[in-house]
Design a protein around this motif. Sequence first.
Motif, PDB file in Angstrom:
ATOM      1  N   PHE A   6       0.723  -1.245  -0.181  1.00 26.13           N
ATOM      2  CA  PHE A   6       0.055  -0.294  -0.313  1.00 26.13           C
ATOM      3  C   PHE A   6       1.118   1.109   0.125  1.00 26.13           C
ATOM      4  O   PHE A   6       1.567   1.743   0.941  1.00 26.13           O
ATOM      5  CB  PHE A   6      -0.799   0.228   0.676  1.00 26.13           C
ATOM      6  N   TYR A   7       0.756   1.952  -1.564  1.00 34.52           N
ATOM      7  CA  TYR A   7       1.924   3.452  -1.402  1.00 34.52           C
ATOM      8  C   TYR A   7       0.846   4.830  -1.350  1.00 34.52           C
ATOM      9  O   TYR A   7       0.232   4.955  -1.088  1.00 34.52           O
ATOM     10  CB  TYR A   7       2.361   3.338  -2.554  1.00 34.52           C
ATOM     11  N   ILE A   8       0.975   5.270  -0.194  1.00 37.61           N
ATOM     12  CA  ILE A   8       0.963   7.069   0.214  1.00 37.61           C
ATOM     13  C   ILE A   8       1.737   7.462   0.458  1.00 37.61           C
ATOM     14  O   ILE A   8       2.681   7.783   0.130  1.00 37.61           O
ATOM     15  CB  ILE A   8       0.036   5.979   2.130  1.00 37.61           C
ATOM     16  N   CYS A   9       0.674   8.823  -0.649  1.00 40.30           N
ATOM     17  CA  CYS A   9       1.545  10.202  -0.744  1.00 40.30           C
ATOM     18  C   CYS A   9       0.776  10.952   0.764  1.00 40.30           C
ATOM     19  O   CYS A   9      -0.176  11.265   0.915  1.00 40.30           O
ATOM     20  CB  CYS A   9       1.655  10.461  -1.687  1.00 40.30           C
ATOM     21  N   SER A  10       1.965  12.275   0.527  1.00 35.98           N
ATOM     22  CA  SER A  10       1.378  13.298   1.582  1.00 35.98           C
ATOM     23  C   SER A  10       2.064  14.910   0.930  1.00 35.98           C
ATOM     24  O   SER A  10       3.115  14.142   0.443  1.00 35.98           O
ATOM     25  CB  SER A  10       1.774  12.982   3.282  1.00 35.98           C
ATOM     26  N   ALA A  11       1.406  15.794   1.512  1.00 42.29           N
ATOM     27  CA  ALA A  11       2.154  16.620   0.764  1.00 42.29           C
ATOM     28  C   ALA A  11       1.362  17.621   1.900  1.00 42.29           C
ATOM     29  O   ALA A  11       0.726  17.980   2.843  1.00 42.29           O
ATOM     30  CB  ALA A  11       0.984  17.318  -0.542  1.00 42.29           C
ATOM     31  N   ARG A  12       2.784  18.856   1.970  1.00 45.27           N
ATOM     32  CA  ARG A  12       3.223  19.583   2.915  1.00 45.27           C
ATOM     33  C   ARG A  12       2.524  20.780   2.994  1.00 45.27           C
ATOM     34  O   ARG A  12       2.801  21.126   1.848  1.00 45.27           O
ATOM     35  CB  ARG A  12       4.138  19.464   3.425  1.00 45.27           C
ATOM     36  N   ALA A  13       1.847  21.268   3.801  1.00 43.19           N
ATOM     37  CA  ALA A  13       0.866  22.442   3.528  1.00 43.19           C
ATOM     38  C   ALA A  13       0.761  23.360   5.077  1.00 43.19           C
ATOM     39  O   ALA A  13       1.211  22.989   6.239  1.00 43.19           O
ATOM     40  CB  ALA A  13      -0.413  22.442   2.562  1.00 43.19           C
ATOM     41  N   LEU A  14       0.902  25.060   4.808  1.00 44.14           N
ATOM     42  CA  LEU A  14       0.368  25.069   5.955  1.00 44.14           C
ATOM     43  C   LEU A  14      -1.047  25.478   6.568  1.00 44.14           C
ATOM     44  O   LEU A  14      -1.032  25.700   5.507  1.00 44.14           O
ATOM     45  CB  LEU A  14       1.545  26.872   6.099  1.00 44.14           C
ATOM     46  N   ALA A  15      -0.815  25.448   7.850  1.00 39.46           N
ATOM     47  CA  ALA A  15      -2.297  25.337   8.641  1.00 39.46           C
ATOM     48  C   ALA A  15      -2.368  25.802   9.955  1.00 39.46           C
ATOM     49  O   ALA A  15      -1.242  24.699  10.394  1.00 39.46           O
ATOM     50  CB  ALA A  15      -2.382  23.554   8.266  1.00 39.46           C
ATOM     51  N   GLY A  16      -3.237  26.672  10.216  1.00 38.65           N
ATOM     52  CA  GLY A  16      -2.941  27.074  10.770  1.00 38.65           C
ATOM     53  C   GLY A  16      -2.008  27.048  12.073  1.00 38.65           C
ATOM     54  O   GLY A  16      -1.297  27.650  13.113  1.00 38.65           O
ATOM     55  N   GLY A  17      -0.774  27.850  11.286  1.00 36.74           N
ATOM     56  CA  GLY A  17       0.279  28.536  10.918  1.00 36.74           C
ATOM     57  C   GLY A  17       1.807  27.378  11.712  1.00 36.74           C
ATOM     58  O   GLY A  17       2.611  27.476  11.596  1.00 36.74           O
ATOM     59  N   TYR A  18       1.568  25.942  11.537  1.00 34.28           N
ATOM     60  CA  TYR A  18       2.034  25.353  11.200  1.00 34.28           C
ATOM     61  C   TYR A  18       1.809  23.943  10.629  1.00 34.28           C
ATOM     62  O   TYR A  18       1.084  24.305   9.080  1.00 34.28           O
ATOM     63  CB  TYR A  18       1.716  23.682  12.549  1.00 34.28           C
ATOM     64  N   ASN A  19       4.276  23.677   9.787  1.00 35.90           N
ATOM     65  CA  ASN A  19       3.268  22.942   9.067  1.00 35.90           C
ATOM     66  C   ASN A  19       2.709  21.809   9.104  1.00 35.90           C
ATOM     67  O   ASN A  19       2.859  21.151  10.163  1.00 35.90           O
ATOM     68  CB  ASN A  19       4.854  22.880   8.214  1.00 35.90           C
ATOM     69  N   GLU A  20       1.809  21.711   7.725  1.00 32.87           N
ATOM     70  CA  GLU A  20       1.424  20.091   8.228  1.00 32.87           C
ATOM     71  C   GLU A  20       1.316  19.399   7.203  1.00 32.87           C
ATOM     72  O   GLU A  20       1.479  19.625   6.164  1.00 32.87           O
ATOM     73  CB  GLU A  20       0.374  20.089   9.276  1.00 32.87           C
ATOM     74  N   GLN A  21       1.048  17.434   7.237  1.00 33.91           N
ATOM     75  CA  GLN A  21       1.417  17.078   6.799  1.00 33.91           C
ATOM     76  C   GLN A  21      -0.051  16.495   6.062  1.00 33.91           C
ATOM     77  O   GLN A  21      -0.679  15.817   6.807  1.00 33.91           O
ATOM     78  CB  GLN A  21       2.002  15.913   6.528  1.00 33.91           C
ATOM     79  N   PHE A  22      -0.785  16.101   5.020  1.00 33.51           N
ATOM     80  CA  PHE A  22      -1.644  16.070   4.597  1.00 33.51           C
ATOM     81  C   PHE A  22      -1.622  14.578   3.551  1.00 33.51           C
ATOM     82  O   PHE A  22      -0.640  14.792   2.604  1.00 33.51           O
ATOM     83  CB  PHE A  22      -2.560  17.334   3.734  1.00 33.51           C
ATOM     84  N   PHE A  23      -2.422  13.871   4.426  1.00 33.13           N
ATOM     85  CA  PHE A  23      -1.813  12.219   3.563  1.00 33.13           C
ATOM     86  C   PHE A  23      -3.388  12.387   2.045  1.00 33.13           C
ATOM     87  O   PHE A  23      -4.300  12.575   1.931  1.00 33.13           O
ATOM     88  CB  PHE A  23      -2.386  11.269   4.372  1.00 33.13           C
ATOM     89  N   GLY A  24      -3.056  11.146   1.286  1.00 32.09           N
ATOM     90  CA  GLY A  24      -3.648  10.986   0.984  1.00 32.09           C
ATOM     91  C   GLY A  24      -4.791  10.079   1.122  1.00 32.09           C
ATOM     92  O   GLY A  24      -4.269   8.961   1.919  1.00 32.09           O
ATOM     93  N   PRO A  25      -5.268   9.174   0.114  1.00 41.02           N
ATOM     94  CA  PRO A  25      -6.068   8.188   0.129  1.00 41.02           C
ATOM     95  C   PRO A  25      -5.435   6.630   0.358  1.00 41.02           C
ATOM     96  O   PRO A  25      -5.917   5.687   0.999  1.00 41.02           O
ATOM     97  CB  PRO A  25      -7.285   7.644  -0.311  1.00 41.02           C
ATOM     98  N   GLY A  26      -4.164   6.842  -0.545  1.00 40.06           N
ATOM     99  CA  GLY A  26      -3.416   5.189  -0.247  1.00 40.06           C
ATOM    100  C   GLY A  26      -3.264   4.919  -2.215  1.00 40.06           C
ATOM    101  O   GLY A  26      -4.993   4.645  -1.843  1.00 40.06           O
ATOM    102  N   THR A  27      -2.899   4.209  -2.741  1.00 42.58           N
ATOM    103  CA  THR A  27      -2.937   2.978  -3.937  1.00 42.58           C
ATOM    104  C   THR A  27      -2.094   1.638  -3.069  1.00 42.58           C
ATOM    105  O   THR A  27      -1.173   1.576  -2.569  1.00 42.58           O
ATOM    106  CB  THR A  27      -1.841   3.758  -5.140  1.00 42.58           C
ATOM    107  N   ARG A  28      -3.486   0.409  -3.633  1.00 41.68           N
ATOM    108  CA  ARG A  28      -2.805  -0.491  -3.145  1.00 41.68           C
ATOM    109  C   ARG A  28      -2.304  -1.041  -4.796  1.00 41.68           C
ATOM    110  O   ARG A  28      -3.280  -1.562  -5.837  1.00 41.68           O
ATOM    111  CB  ARG A  28      -3.735  -1.561  -2.578  1.00 41.68           C
ATOM    112  N   LEU A  29      -1.184  -1.988  -4.722  1.00 41.71           N
ATOM    113  CA  LEU A  29      -0.673  -2.263  -5.288  1.00 41.71           C
ATOM    114  C   LEU A  29      -0.291  -3.518  -5.497  1.00 41.71           C
ATOM    115  O   LEU A  29       0.296  -4.189  -4.486  1.00 41.71           O
ATOM    116  CB  LEU A  29       1.246  -1.268  -5.865  1.00 41.71           C
ATOM    117  N   THR A  30      -0.453  -4.250  -6.416  1.00 43.64           N
ATOM    118  CA  THR A  30      -0.625  -6.292  -6.521  1.00 43.64           C
ATOM    119  C   THR A  30       0.397  -6.480  -7.556  1.00 43.64           C
ATOM    120  O   THR A  30       0.201  -6.410  -8.692  1.00 43.64           O
ATOM    121  CB  THR A  30      -1.854  -6.584  -6.667  1.00 43.64           C
TER     122      THR A  30
END
Lengths: 108, 117
Positions: free
Chosen positions: B91-115
């Motif tokens: 299961f491969y998951i990505c995240s992107a970093r953004a500023l939220a509420g004055g803090y750096n935060e990682q927001f995650f994708g739903p994931g990709t299932r590779l078989t």
Amino acid sequence: AQRVTQPEKLLSVFKGAPVELKCNYSYSGSPELFWYVQYSRQRLQLLLRHISRESIKGFTADLNKGETSFHLKKPFAQEEDSAMYYCALSVGGNKLVFGAGTILRVKS
Amino acid sequence: GAVVSQHPSWVICKSGTSVKIECRSLDFQATTMFWYRQFPKQSLMLMATSNEGSKATYEQGVEKDKFLINHASLTLSTLTVTSAHPEDSSFYICSARALAGGYNEQFFGPGTRLTVL
């Protein structure tokens, strides 16, 4: 090396009971810690960060540098709290190191 | 705000083929994205940090020639698993970093299932 330890794979409590999810870390720098939650069939999302010292959905977590811990607590568990909880450590202010995760099951 | 999408959500491929997974920040720009791998009932392991316009930084033990990362724009990072083998199934998951509420935060994708068959 940096490491996050969550000793419990599964924590099962009754509705209304107190909850404590344990997290210990190992890091030579100044720690920045987070709790993430993943509800069933949903993506990972931030629950809280130690810097902001906030309470989200009734959960709190206090950083204890002496014990290198960041346990997540809630005084009264609710069924909707059932989820997978991950403790994470920010390394170098950039990447995250995750613990193994703890499944919380709240029984009615 | 701060939504991250991944495509595809799941993919099945034959051994020896290459698979590309896309990670997009839908409503914000992300100079930094992250790629994680999650084995069943295990935690997320960071594979690499993807920086827009520059080479990705790979974690120790991750083969950069096998897991090609491209971050050509501020809203898109791609992970290509080259010459996939069954042990790459995960299961491969990505995240992107953004500023939220004055803090750096990682927001995650739903994931990709590779078989990989």
